[in-house]
Design an enzyme around this catalytic site. Structure first.
Site, PDB file in Angstrom:
ATOM      1  N   ALA A  29      -9.130 118.232 -29.433  1.00 15.65           N
ATOM      2  CA  ALA A  29      -8.870 117.461 -28.754  1.00 15.65           C
ATOM      3  C   ALA A  29      -8.134 116.549 -29.592  1.00 15.65           C
ATOM      4  O   ALA A  29      -7.746 116.386 -30.295  1.00 15.65           O
ATOM      5  CB  ALA A  29     -10.633 117.255 -28.563  1.00 15.65           C
ATOM      6  N   ASN A  30      -8.459 115.153 -29.398  1.00 13.20           N
ATOM      7  CA  ASN A  30      -7.619 114.128 -29.592  1.00 13.20           C
ATOM      8  C   ASN A  30      -8.784 112.960 -29.764  1.00 13.20           C
ATOM      9  O   ASN A  30      -9.688 112.613 -29.312  1.00 13.20           O
ATOM     10  CB  ASN A  30      -6.453 113.713 -29.246  1.00 13.20           C
ATOM     11  CG  ASN A  30      -6.749 113.026 -27.813  1.00 13.20           C
ATOM     12  OD1 ASN A  30      -7.773 112.531 -27.582  1.00 13.20           O
ATOM     13  ND2 ASN A  30      -6.084 114.528 -27.019  1.00 13.20           N
ATOM     14  N   ARG A  31      -9.116 111.755 -30.431  1.00  8.65           N
ATOM     15  CA  ARG A  31     -10.240 110.907 -31.116  1.00  8.65           C
ATOM     16  C   ARG A  31      -9.989 109.746 -29.880  1.00  8.65           C
ATOM     17  O   ARG A  31     -10.438 108.434 -30.242  1.00  8.65           O
ATOM     18  CB  ARG A  31      -9.491 109.771 -31.922  1.00  8.65           C
ATOM     19  CG  ARG A  31      -9.448 110.686 -33.102  1.00  8.65           C
ATOM     20  CD  ARG A  31      -9.603 110.111 -34.640  1.00  8.65           C
ATOM     21  NE  ARG A  31      -9.095 110.523 -36.102  1.00  8.65           N
ATOM     22  CZ  ARG A  31     -10.472 111.302 -35.953  1.00  8.65           C
ATOM     23  NH1 ARG A  31     -10.933 111.450 -35.171  1.00  8.65           N
ATOM     24  NH2 ARG A  31     -10.223 112.405 -37.627  1.00  8.65           N
ATOM     25  N   ALA A  95      -4.810 110.882 -23.217  1.00  7.63           N
ATOM     26  CA  ALA A  95      -4.273 111.549 -24.064  1.00  7.63           C
ATOM     27  C   ALA A  95      -3.967 112.648 -24.300  1.00  7.63           C
ATOM     28  O   ALA A  95      -5.421 113.750 -24.546  1.00  7.63           O
ATOM     29  CB  ALA A  95      -4.579 110.472 -25.473  1.00  7.63           C
TER      30      ALA A  95
END
Ligand code: C5P
Length: 222
Positions: A29-31, A95
């Site tokens: 995943a990402n932030r 994102a």
């Protein structure tokens, strides 16, 4: 029918990160918090649009007056976007994970004392580029985002051309700025004719309202 600068318009927004499964309990995943995309969806609804928000996993509430479709992976996000079309305006603020594990293991990968297996990745579909290049049913105004940590405008210009969108919203997400997950954002708005607007640092809600006002102007002019 609702009143406002986007009355009678259909708007599609993507927001949040994606989760790309490794096995039943792990993911890549990402932030991304989803705050900017959700703020845009809320502002578009407040401006009178009929809004569908396709959101990855986020910890923030659904914006009022918006139809929310929740997804986990980039592939599911693309399918939800295609199902939500047609739209007059499409804003790709999610994102999206660029890569996913080549295979999702059906059961939890075990720690068995031997060398860990390398994680093989494959590329995800580019949702923005797919929609921007649609031959039929392309939204009239397709807007991309660029999260950059350096040479923000140079990278953003290249991205605008590569993706085939009409407008690109570039933001500086270097860790010192606190944009990722934070409440404020400093954006540059780039158009295909080379025009660049640099906005002051503003709350993401205010950035959402101002972006929506600009998009409404552009749709009205065209
Ligand atoms: O190439 P990059 O990920 O930096 O491009 C960012 C823009 O492209 C954003 O608008 C993002 O929502 C969109 N994107 C997408 N699908 C992907 C990757 C990015 O829609 N797989």
């Amino acid at each position: 029918a609702k009143a406002g600068p986007l009355a009678g318009r259909r708007v599609l927004v993507t927001s949040g990160p994606t989760h790309e499964p490794i096995d039943p309990v792990r993911y890549l995943a990402n932030r991304s918090s989803g705050r900017q995309g959700h703020a845009i969806a809320a502002a578009a609804a407040a401006a009178g649009a009929q809004v569908t928000l396709v959101s990855g996993p986020v910890a923030i509430p659904d914006p009022p007056g918006v139809a929310v479709v929740r997804v986990e992976t980039a592939r599911a996000m693309l399918a939800a976007v295609e199902a939500a079309l047609p739209a007059d305006l499409a804003i790709f603020a999610a994102a999206v994970g660029d890569w996913r594990p080549a295979a999702e293991q059906g059961s939890k990968i075990k720690k068995d004392g031997s060398e860990p297996q390398p994680l093989r990745l494959v590329e995800n579909p580019d949702i923005l580029a797919t929609v921007a290049r649609m031959q039929e049913g392309r939204p009239r105004l397709v807007v991309g985002f660029a999260a950059e940590t350096d040479a923000v405008l140079d990278h953003a210009r290249a991205k605008l051309a590569r993706k085939g969108c009409d407008l690109l919203v570039a933001n500086d997400v270097s860790p010192a700025g606190g944009v990722m997950g934070g409440a404020a954002n400093t954006v540059h708005l780039l158009a295909r004719d080379g025009a660049v607007e640099t906005w002051p640092t503003l709350a993401k809600d205010e950035v959402g309202r101002r972006l929506v006002a600009r998009f409404a102007q552009i749709l009205d002019a065209g």
